[in-house]
Design an enzyme around this catalytic site. Structure first.
Site, PDB file in Angstrom:
ATOM      1  N   THR A   1       0.831  -1.208   0.000  1.00  0.00           N
ATOM      2  CA  THR A   1       0.000   0.000   0.000  1.00  0.00           C
ATOM      3  C   THR A   1       0.867   1.260   0.000  1.00  0.00           C
ATOM      4  O   THR A   1       1.886   1.323   0.681  1.00  0.00           O
ATOM      5  CB  THR A   1      -0.919   0.041   1.230  1.00  0.00           C
ATOM      6  N   SER A   2       0.421   2.271  -0.753  1.00  0.00           N
ATOM      7  CA  SER A   2       1.095   3.581  -0.777  1.00  0.00           C
ATOM      8  C   SER A   2       0.061   4.664  -0.532  1.00  0.00           C
ATOM      9  O   SER A   2      -1.026   4.613  -1.115  1.00  0.00           O
ATOM     10  CB  SER A   2       1.717   3.860  -2.161  1.00  0.00           C
TER      11      SER A   2
ATOM     12  N   ARG B   1      -7.174   1.144  -3.341  1.00  0.00           N
ATOM     13  CA  ARG B   1      -8.159   0.953  -2.272  1.00  0.00           C
ATOM     14  C   ARG B   1      -8.971   2.223  -2.136  1.00  0.00           C
ATOM     15  O   ARG B   1      -8.412   3.307  -2.003  1.00  0.00           O
ATOM     16  CB  ARG B   1      -7.460   0.623  -0.950  1.00  0.00           C
TER      17      ARG B   1
ATOM     18  N   GLU C   1     -12.205  -7.514   8.001  1.00  0.00           N
ATOM     19  CA  GLU C   1     -11.804  -6.889   9.262  1.00  0.00           C
ATOM     20  C   GLU C   1     -12.993  -6.721  10.201  1.00  0.00           C
ATOM     21  O   GLU C   1     -13.017  -5.825  11.039  1.00  0.00           O
ATOM     22  CB  GLU C   1     -11.074  -5.573   9.011  1.00  0.00           C
TER      23      GLU C   1
ATOM     24  N   VAL D   1      -5.953  -5.105  12.580  1.00  0.00           N
ATOM     25  CA  VAL D   1      -6.114  -3.975  13.499  1.00  0.00           C
ATOM     26  C   VAL D   1      -7.606  -3.682  13.707  1.00  0.00           C
ATOM     27  O   VAL D   1      -8.103  -3.658  14.830  1.00  0.00           O
ATOM     28  CB  VAL D   1      -5.374  -2.724  12.987  1.00  0.00           C
ATOM     29  N   ASP D   2      -8.332  -3.505  12.605  1.00  0.00           N
ATOM     30  CA  ASP D   2      -9.756  -3.197  12.760  1.00  0.00           C
ATOM     31  C   ASP D   2     -10.555  -4.405  13.234  1.00  0.00           C
ATOM     32  O   ASP D   2     -11.564  -4.255  13.923  1.00  0.00           O
ATOM     33  CB  ASP D   2     -10.316  -2.640  11.446  1.00  0.00           C
TER      34      ASP D   2
ATOM     35  N   ARG E   1      10.499  -2.556  11.698  1.00  0.00           N
ATOM     36  CA  ARG E   1      11.933  -2.854  11.864  1.00  0.00           C
ATOM     37  C   ARG E   1      12.182  -4.302  12.235  1.00  0.00           C
ATOM     38  O   ARG E   1      13.300  -4.788  12.172  1.00  0.00           O
ATOM     39  CB  ARG E   1      12.531  -1.928  12.921  1.00  0.00           C
TER      40      ARG E   1
ATOM     41  N   ASP F   1       4.605 -40.777  -2.452  1.00  0.00           N
ATOM     42  CA  ASP F   1       3.620 -41.319  -3.373  1.00  0.00           C
ATOM     43  C   ASP F   1       2.968 -40.145  -4.104  1.00  0.00           C
ATOM     44  O   ASP F   1       3.440 -39.009  -4.001  1.00  0.00           O
ATOM     45  CB  ASP F   1       2.602 -42.222  -2.656  1.00  0.00           C
TER      46      ASP F   1
END
Lengths: 430, 430, 430
Positions: free
Chosen positions: C15-16, C82, C154, C187-188, C232, C386
């Site tokens: 996502t951006s 989105r 969500e 999160v949601d 991180r 097998d």
């Protein structure tokens, strides 16, 4: 979908036998009716089913009527008697209907918030209980939906029904909008699943608890976990609650007043923050010194010594040679902070202020001085907060506010625990 | 809902190739047909699907007919051949139909209890298999429902179908009441889910096993876990069974006679009780001395020494200074008892007597002398038993009684293991 | 059911923000549009919902149109913006419709593969989004189904909908066959379930992830896990992916280009095989020596010494006296091998050759020399292959081939990692 009941959260579901052997068969009911503050549950269940011997249940109904008529106005808990019921036994269901009728058409009725129906099967069985409550309400001249209905999920069939609740609740041919609590009953569920453990301990049933919490979430109901039998094992009870809360099951059955106190407190944030250190897969609480500024680890699972060119850290079966930066990073990764109520309010206020100033996301920092095996390590963790983080953080605050609104008898205990100023800010935030 | 089949429990689902290369292609079938006692499974599956090479399956059907016609009357197991089937391949389904027809209209038919259908999809696919079994029964002049139907759940679609079984089983347009076993097939399920593990080991799939056991419970069917490939790892096989049993999945696939023996025995209670001590998250079995009165821990994970004013206990990376009472409590919390068959019968009889005398709940005590690092500790645990505890404890006894009724060829093995007197009491209790 | 989309696998969902403060509000979009090779995701999501401040979303739509119109033809990723949406808010849904309309009827449309709809509820809500996409397609003169639809799961309600997808997708009254990705949004979801953890860390939600993967499998869609916030902690991100893959969830959200690189690589087999040793419940990687022939354990969790009559092994808190054979067996049980891409191709080719020669099952052996605490131990493991084992092993190869076909911009990276010859064989096998 809107929530139809007064309480948005229920921490405690406390059952009392309705009639016991002896001079005063209502002894346990009377004792429970006098509980106040943290000793009093959110939902009190005069239990005319498993907690009361079958031969005493007629008398149990009379005791419920007497005790609730007399004390109901003063009891801080909601009052939801449990009646008998079984998906596979019509005679038991007929008895349950009689118990509801007698209570609904008695002087206790104004203080009765609802009934608890055990041993339900599929949704058609839930509809039968709902219809009999509607008939009892009608006979007593009460509007349909006066009484809430809570069910004990203790069969595979009832567990499957949880997936269909949302679509069924609002059908015009039933009054299932009266549904309130979905309570797991792991003892009978274990029997129904024919499960065996070597020691006879109950299985954990994580999938059942997930499905109950999910069903509650989808239909705006409240999920409550079943009884924790080992009443002396308060640590185990608390661990169970922490596990439940991570599933969205914030309430739990209580069998004793001590369990009520523990279960009323556990879902609320702690009064003081706590640093945790991960050692061999466990989270170990660090001990603050008298100033509260330095947190120490005092066990044997970690050894840290200074060397000529840095530090030697032994932990988890491995030895690491680290310089100061690497030590700080390694320890930071192994720590986590449990925020207090005050910390949560601070963070929310900070985010609200940033949002008002046009910022969508801010970094929250948390620093500490640790003392590990006598060596001092300064650590700092930060976390990005955005709208979603903020929203997710509000659940404990929503719970706190619900408790504060619904339970004035617990205001003193909350002020004692958190201080009046923090309580005040926590009721305003969000 | 009532159970329609002879067996209420199935411990073992043993597959045999129907035709192998070599002089005597029916060799494996003949060998399996001669198994008796603990070596013989509850359900024997002449496997004309994956265990048999595609080119040998015609001959496999002929072998099934020959071997079952000849030995079927004496085989103590129920006989349920597996035929070919695939939800996405009509030609495979047509072949499965032919296999069922040939066997249903053969001298083997009187000894065939049902068929196993692999690779099923949603309930419409289950209905197709049911209908073809009905046609085969009709052609053979047999009543509809003569043959049971068991399915292998090895696709997401079949897993989803498990939630709808209870409502579908009794529809008048099908004969799905013939359903018997729900068997997980984790190898093909892993493929269907496109799951990957680094070593190629099968994922644990706890949710699948939960959903299968739940579907079986809701529809009065029997849940069986899939094959355990590592046939030399008997300890892993046993651990898998313990995990399954805690989910209500009391049966498991067996690939070898050794697995059959292990899987026939594992769900039955042990012949002697066992004390467990929890150390670093593991449950370690304590070793009884020759008298059987003292249980010792002999590993290095716990150190216990006497000091001037009590005891020093080192365990789990922490050191505790304890007096005698605190030591006893700490150790009691870390122990658990695995009751023997005899212990379970004792407890049930004791509760039955108390109930007959009007008591609804009694406390059961269990005491032991432990020897930990050379120090003797006396412990005692008690547990409340009420009707629900009693009911939950009956599952192993119900299983025992089902085995005793259905498997006279195992009576000697049961008497050898438990003693004739315990076997006798276990068949009477409950 | 046949798969309707170009990609059979999606590893990365990146996502951006569509508009950020500053001179060039499209900065993040432009930067993302230039990613190539392992830095470029399989699915790129210009995110006009949570990643972009509400006040910037109008400008965000304009930026999507500009950047995608200009760079879309060269972007190696599929492009799925989105838009905003909420099951409980009609005004948000109306805004989402406007965003879709503007993009669908713009010069960017030819490069738009689909849209991502967040915060969906039950299937009726999914149908609303589908219908509005159909209207937008109609207005833009595009055939129904031009745009794929992916949803963020969500809420409990959306999780429940996953069980009904297969039956709904092909109804003539909707165009839900356009469904592509099922993406978890933990999160949601945590907010919707009202779950709490002490530290505020997200719960693991294994049941949600199972149900998403199962729903995808049943309906031939693709399951993708949600964002991993601690950007991180690359080790934690990798562990999450390993856990997801064992559930059939092979894709994951990526928040940064570093996460994209890690998530593009992780589901592909490693370039070199690895031996693992199980110690205290952990799987520890052994270190190959320079020759690559000997694998050593270098930690403190195992001690192995030679004695007069064999070996003394200390591990997991217990001491074992073993002869050479028992040592080899004990160590063999504790080891596992992670095959490289080359190993997998070798095994598949070997099985294919055996099958062509008429063999249904063959044993595959893997041997190694280990050095444990300075002592050399030779081990050997074999496994039966097998048809079912072969089929299950093909998932990583199918994934590899899908990547190779769809992502020519990653050919150089694949050749660098595996060598051209292995890449070539891996594209041929199966």
């Amino acid at each position: 979908m809107t929530r139809r009941h007064d309480r948005a959260f229920v921490r405690t579901f406390f059952t009392s036998p309705t009639a016991v052997e002896g001079d005063n068969s209502a002894k346990m009911l009377n004792r429970a009716a006098e509980l106040r503050g943290m000793q009093a549950p959110d939902v009190w269940v005069p239990d005319n089913e498993d907690a009361t011997a079958p031969g005493m249940r007629e008398e149990g109904v009379a005791n419920i009527i007497d005790v609730v008529a007399k004390h109901g106005a003063d009891v801080p808990a909601e009052i939801h008697p449990r009646v008998v019921w079984h998906r596979d036994n019509a005679s038991t269901r007929a008895s349950g209907f009689e118990q509801i009728r007698r209570i609904a058409d008695s002087p206790a009725a104004p203080y009765i918030d609802g009934f608890v129906i055990p041993e339900v099967g599929g949704l058609d069985d839930w509809k039968k209980a709902d219809e009999l409550m509607t008939l009892a309400e009608s006979e007593a001249g009460l509007p349909t939906g006066t009484f809430a209905m809570s069910v004990i999920v203790e069969s595979a069939t009832a567990e499957l029904a949880l997936a269909d609740l949302r679509e069924t609740l609002h059908q015009p041919s039933n009054a299932l909008e009266r549904l309130f609590l979905l309570v797991d009953g792991e003892v009978d569920y274990t029997k129904d699943q024919r499960a065996i453990t070597p020691t006879g301990a109950l299985p954990e049933w994580p999938e059942l608890r997930h499905n109950t919490a999910r069903g509650a979430s989808a239909a705006n109901l409240i999920a409550v976990d079943g009884p924790y039998d080992d009443i002396r094992d308060m640590e185990g009870y608390r661990e169970r609650m922490v596990d439940n809360q991570a599933r969205g099951q914030l309430g739990i059955w209580a069998l004793t007043p001590s369990q009520v106190v523990a279960a009323n407190k556990e879902p609320l944030p702690p009064a003081t923050g706590e640093w945790l250190l991960e050692l061999d897969g466990d989270s170990v609480s660090l001990t603050p010194d008298e100033s509260g500024d330095v947190y120490a680890y005092e066990g044997d699972r970690l050894s840290l010594t200074t060397t000529d060119d840095g530090y030697q850290l032994q932990v988890g079966g491995e030895t690491h040679q680290l310089d100061a930066t690497a030590l700080r990073e390694t320890i930071t990764e192994r720590t986590a902070y449990v925020p207090s109520l005050s910390d949560i309010v601070d963070s929310m206020e900070e985010f609200e202020a940033a949002k008002a100033a046009g910022q969508g996301a801010i970094s929250m920092e948390r620093a500490a001085t640790l003392e590990l095996d006598g060596v001092t390590v300064e650590i700092s963790k930060d976390r990005m907060w955005d709208e979603a983080t903020y929203q997710a953080a509000t659940t404990p605050i929503d719970l706190f506010q619900d408790v504060h609104d619904a339970r004035p008898d617990q205001h003193d205990a909350l002020a004692d625990r958190y201080g009046a100023e923090v309580v005040d800010r926590a009721t305003q935030v969000g």
